[in-house]
Design a protein around this motif. Structure first.
Motif, PDB file in Angstrom:
ATOM      1  N   SER A  63       0.818  -1.207   0.000  1.00 22.25           N
ATOM      2  CA  SER A  63       0.000   0.000   0.000  1.00 22.25           C
ATOM      3  C   SER A  63       0.858   1.266   0.000  1.00 22.25           C
ATOM      4  N   ARG A  64       1.896   1.260   0.804  1.00 23.25           N
ATOM      5  CA  ARG A  64       2.727   2.461   0.949  1.00 23.25           C
ATOM      6  C   ARG A  64       3.501   2.771  -0.322  1.00 23.25           C
ATOM      7  N   TYR A  65       4.038   1.728  -0.976  1.00 19.70           N
ATOM      8  CA  TYR A  65       4.902   1.941  -2.132  1.00 19.70           C
ATOM      9  C   TYR A  65       4.236   1.571  -3.453  1.00 19.70           C
ATOM     10  N   ARG A  66       2.923   1.288  -3.429  1.00 15.57           N
ATOM     11  CA  ARG A  66       2.173   0.942  -4.643  1.00 15.57           C
ATOM     12  C   ARG A  66       2.897  -0.180  -5.384  1.00 15.57           C
ATOM     13  N   THR A  67       3.142  -1.255  -4.644  1.00 14.52           N
ATOM     14  CA  THR A  67       3.954  -2.357  -5.151  1.00 14.52           C
ATOM     15  C   THR A  67       3.195  -3.676  -5.080  1.00 14.52           C
ATOM     16  N   PRO A  68       3.053  -4.394  -6.191  1.00 13.35           N
ATOM     17  CA  PRO A  68       2.406  -5.712  -6.137  1.00 13.35           C
ATOM     18  C   PRO A  68       3.294  -6.717  -5.418  1.00 13.35           C
ATOM     19  N   ILE A  69       2.673  -7.552  -4.585  1.00 17.06           N
ATOM     20  CA  ILE A  69       3.358  -8.623  -3.878  1.00 17.06           C
ATOM     21  C   ILE A  69       2.866  -9.942  -4.460  1.00 17.06           C
ATOM     22  N   LEU A  70       3.769 -10.733  -5.033  1.00 15.15           N
ATOM     23  CA  LEU A  70       3.413 -12.040  -5.591  1.00 15.15           C
ATOM     24  C   LEU A  70       3.998 -13.131  -4.702  1.00 15.15           C
ATOM     25  N   CYS A  71       3.133 -13.938  -4.102  1.00 12.43           N
ATOM     26  CA  CYS A  71       3.561 -15.020  -3.223  1.00 12.43           C
ATOM     27  C   CYS A  71       3.284 -16.368  -3.888  1.00 12.43           C
ATOM     28  N   ILE A  72       4.339 -17.143  -4.099  1.00 12.29           N
ATOM     29  CA  ILE A  72       4.183 -18.495  -4.616  1.00 12.29           C
ATOM     30  C   ILE A  72       3.800 -19.402  -3.453  1.00 12.29           C
ATOM     31  N   ASN A  73       2.865 -20.302  -3.698  1.00 12.64           N
ATOM     32  CA  ASN A  73       2.428 -21.228  -2.650  1.00 12.64           C
ATOM     33  C   ASN A  73       2.345 -22.642  -3.228  1.00 12.64           C
ATOM     34  N   GLN A  74       2.564 -23.606  -2.371  1.00  6.94           N
ATOM     35  CA  GLN A  74       2.452 -24.995  -2.766  1.00  6.94           C
ATOM     36  C   GLN A  74       1.030 -25.483  -2.498  1.00  6.94           C
ATOM     37  N   VAL A  75       0.753 -26.705  -2.867  1.00  4.41           N
ATOM     38  CA  VAL A  75      -0.577 -27.270  -2.654  1.00  4.41           C
ATOM     39  C   VAL A  75      -0.459 -28.545  -1.824  1.00  4.41           C
ATOM     40  N   THR A  76      -1.557 -28.874  -1.174  1.00  2.15           N
ATOM     41  CA  THR A  76      -1.657 -30.109  -0.401  1.00  2.15           C
ATOM     42  C   THR A  76      -2.876 -30.883  -0.866  1.00  2.15           C
ATOM     43  N   ASP A  77      -2.923 -32.149  -0.549  1.00  2.00           N
ATOM     44  CA  ASP A  77      -4.085 -32.950  -0.905  1.00  2.00           C
ATOM     45  C   ASP A  77      -5.305 -32.475  -0.146  1.00  2.00           C
ATOM     46  N   ALA A  78      -6.416 -32.292  -0.869  1.00  2.00           N
ATOM     47  CA  ALA A  78      -7.671 -31.918  -0.218  1.00  2.00           C
ATOM     48  C   ALA A  78      -8.197 -33.118   0.567  1.00  2.00           C
ATOM     49  N   VAL A  79      -8.660 -32.853   1.800  1.00  2.00           N
ATOM     50  CA  VAL A  79      -9.054 -33.962   2.673  1.00  2.00           C
ATOM     51  C   VAL A  79     -10.530 -34.298   2.589  1.00  2.00           C
ATOM     52  N   ASP A  80     -11.349 -33.409   2.058  1.00  2.00           N
ATOM     53  CA  ASP A  80     -12.769 -33.728   1.931  1.00  2.00           C
ATOM     54  C   ASP A  80     -13.355 -33.033   0.710  1.00  2.00           C
ATOM     55  N   GLU A  81     -14.638 -33.268   0.461  1.00  2.00           N
ATOM     56  CA  GLU A  81     -15.296 -32.719  -0.731  1.00  2.00           C
ATOM     57  C   GLU A  81     -15.367 -31.203  -0.697  1.00  2.00           C
ATOM     58  N   THR A  82     -15.458 -30.625   0.505  1.00  2.00           N
ATOM     59  CA  THR A  82     -15.514 -29.170   0.619  1.00  2.00           C
ATOM     60  C   THR A  82     -14.227 -28.547   0.120  1.00  2.00           C
ATOM     61  N   ASP A  83     -13.087 -29.111   0.526  1.00  2.00           N
ATOM     62  CA  ASP A  83     -11.800 -28.602   0.076  1.00  2.00           C
ATOM     63  C   ASP A  83     -11.668 -28.709  -1.436  1.00  2.00           C
ATOM     64  N   VAL A  84     -12.112 -29.826  -1.983  1.00  2.00           N
ATOM     65  CA  VAL A  84     -12.030 -30.027  -3.423  1.00  2.00           C
ATOM     66  C   VAL A  84     -12.849 -28.966  -4.147  1.00  2.00           C
ATOM     67  N   GLY A  85     -14.053 -28.725  -3.693  1.00  2.00           N
ATOM     68  CA  GLY A  85     -14.910 -27.746  -4.341  1.00  2.00           C
ATOM     69  C   GLY A  85     -14.351 -26.344  -4.264  1.00  2.00           C
ATOM     70  N   GLN A  86     -13.760 -25.996  -3.110  1.00  2.00           N
ATOM     71  CA  GLN A  86     -13.241 -24.661  -2.931  1.00  2.00           C
ATOM     72  C   GLN A  86     -11.972 -24.430  -3.739  1.00  2.00           C
ATOM     73  N   SER A  87     -11.196 -25.489  -3.933  1.00  2.00           N
ATOM     74  CA  SER A  87      -9.916 -25.298  -4.600  1.00  2.00           C
ATOM     75  C   SER A  87     -10.001 -25.440  -6.115  1.00  2.00           C
ATOM     76  N   ASN A  88     -10.927 -26.226  -6.623  1.00  2.00           N
ATOM     77  CA  ASN A  88     -10.940 -26.524  -8.053  1.00  2.00           C
ATOM     78  C   ASN A  88     -12.123 -25.945  -8.818  1.00  2.00           C
ATOM     79  N   PHE A  89     -13.257 -25.747  -8.169  1.00  2.00           N
ATOM     80  CA  PHE A  89     -14.435 -25.193  -8.821  1.00  2.00           C
ATOM     81  C   PHE A  89     -14.830 -25.979 -10.063  1.00  2.00           C
ATOM     82  N   GLY A  90     -14.523 -27.278 -10.075  1.00  2.00           N
ATOM     83  CA  GLY A  90     -14.974 -28.136 -11.160  1.00  2.00           C
ATOM     84  C   GLY A  90     -14.241 -27.995 -12.468  1.00  2.00           C
ATOM     85  N   LEU A  91     -13.146 -27.206 -12.505  1.00  2.00           N
ATOM     86  CA  LEU A  91     -12.443 -27.006 -13.757  1.00  2.00           C
ATOM     87  C   LEU A  91     -11.445 -28.113 -14.052  1.00  2.00           C
TER      88      LEU A  91
END
Length: 338
Positions: free
Chosen positions: A232-260
């Motif tokens: 915010s102060r320096y008008r600078t985009p922050i890009l954070c790389i993140n890894q993934v983990t196995d989804a443990v239930d159907e809710t996680d799957v739906g939230q992470s993939n959206f059926g695509l």
């Protein structure tokens, strides 16, 4: 915001006013003014007048400004690129192309504003792997081909390699010192306008057990708050790389993939970190069986990947295909499924 407008028992409000008046020896009018000022400050009044908007027009413009990825297909997906203010996460499995996109942004940020850049450098924070210097040099050498939309004399004036600062951190304390001191210094001097962290999840690997969830959440909130402040102060985009983990239930799957896609994975670091983000993107590598259903045109010699918008305040959930070649990351147009 007047205290009388809070959803509270009037007796409680009256008692607070009375006690304040008794303890501070202030008049009832002064106490009312004090309470109104404090409540307005705490609520960060989100209602602005036209004059306030005009006076803060530079900030409003930065909210709409984007950093281009240098590819029209990818930029169309993101409506211009990644936002200049806020934290953007790029999550995905190994070999999905996350680092390739990060390197491409580190070059794109150095272009003039009229070509989607921010006319400054980038700082690349490595938390696990060795920085891919060889691949970066390949991309630099191919800029005259990859950015055919930019005049050659403009490309030749940019000192790409000299404007990317590489920081190596291996633990949480070193990372915090890096963003509070080194990165702040580079931003304050105008030497960089993009911060890439590759990756966030690596900082927490093996550091916390199941019983340390509260401590882990505090670290994530602290890092998120500092990164937001810098952005915010320096008008600078922050890009954070993140890894993934196995989804443990159907809710996680739906939230992470959206059926695509057919991959049961979700971004690491949990809900606390998700709440720090402005936008979440996910990169995936398509198998041969997945390429036909999405109707992608075959990109000869390259493995097709997808870049998906998981959530963003200004974008719908959508995706596009892309491929990585010698010149960089290029979006691939798709056919409509039969």
């Amino acid at each position: 915001m007047d205290w009388d407008q809070f959803d509270m028992n009037p007796k409680v409000i009256a008692a607070v006013k009375k006690d304040l008046q008794r303890l501070t020896k202030l008049s009832s009018m002064d106490v009312q003014c004090l309470l109104k000022t404090v409540s307005g400050t705490l609520r960060k009044s989100c209602v602005l007048t036209a004059l306030q908007l005009y006076q803060d027009k530079d900030n409003c413009m930065s909210q709409q400004q984007k950093l281009s990825l240098g590819c029209s297909v990818l930029d169309n997906l993101l409506r211009g690129g990644i936002p200049v203010v806020g934290i953007t996460e790029l999550a995905g499995e190994s070999s999905a192309g996350k680092t390739q996109i990060s390197l491409q942004l580190s070059l794109s940020v150095q272009y003039p504003y009229e070509y989607g850049g921010l006319e400054s450098g980038a700082v690349y924070i490595c938390t696990e792997d060795v920085f891919p210097n060889k691949r970066l040099q390949q991309l630099i050498d191919q800029q005259h081909k990859f950015r055919a939309d930019v005049p050659l004399d403009v490309i030749q004036k940019i000192k790409f390699g000299n404007s990317i600062f590489i920081e190596h951190v291996a633990d949480l304390d070193t990372f915090y010192n890096c963003i509070t001191k080194r990165i702040t210094l580079l931003l304050s001097r105008g030497m960089v306008r993009l911060v890439v962290i590759d990756s966030m999840a690596a900082l927490f690997r093996g550091e916390f057990g199941a019983k340390d969830s509260v401590t882990k959440a505090k670290y994530l909130q602290t890092f998120g708050a500092k990164l937001h402040s810098l952005s915010s102060r320096y008008r600078t985009p922050i890009l954070c790389i993140n890894q993934v983990t196995d989804a443990v239930d159907e809710t996680d799957v739906g939230q992470s993939n959206f059926g695509l896609l057919d991959k049961n994975v979700s971004p690491a670091l949990g809900l606390t970190w998700s709440n720090q983000l402005l936008m979440r993107l996910m990169a995936s590598r398509l198998t041969q069986s997945q390429q036909s259903p999405v109707g992608a045109l075959q990109h000869i010699g390259s493995v097709l990947r997808t870049l998906r918008v998981v959530f963003a305040p200004h974008l719908p959930q959508s995706f596009c295909c892309y491929a990585v070649d010698l010149e960089g990351v290029k979006g691939v147009k798709v056919k409509s499924p039969l």
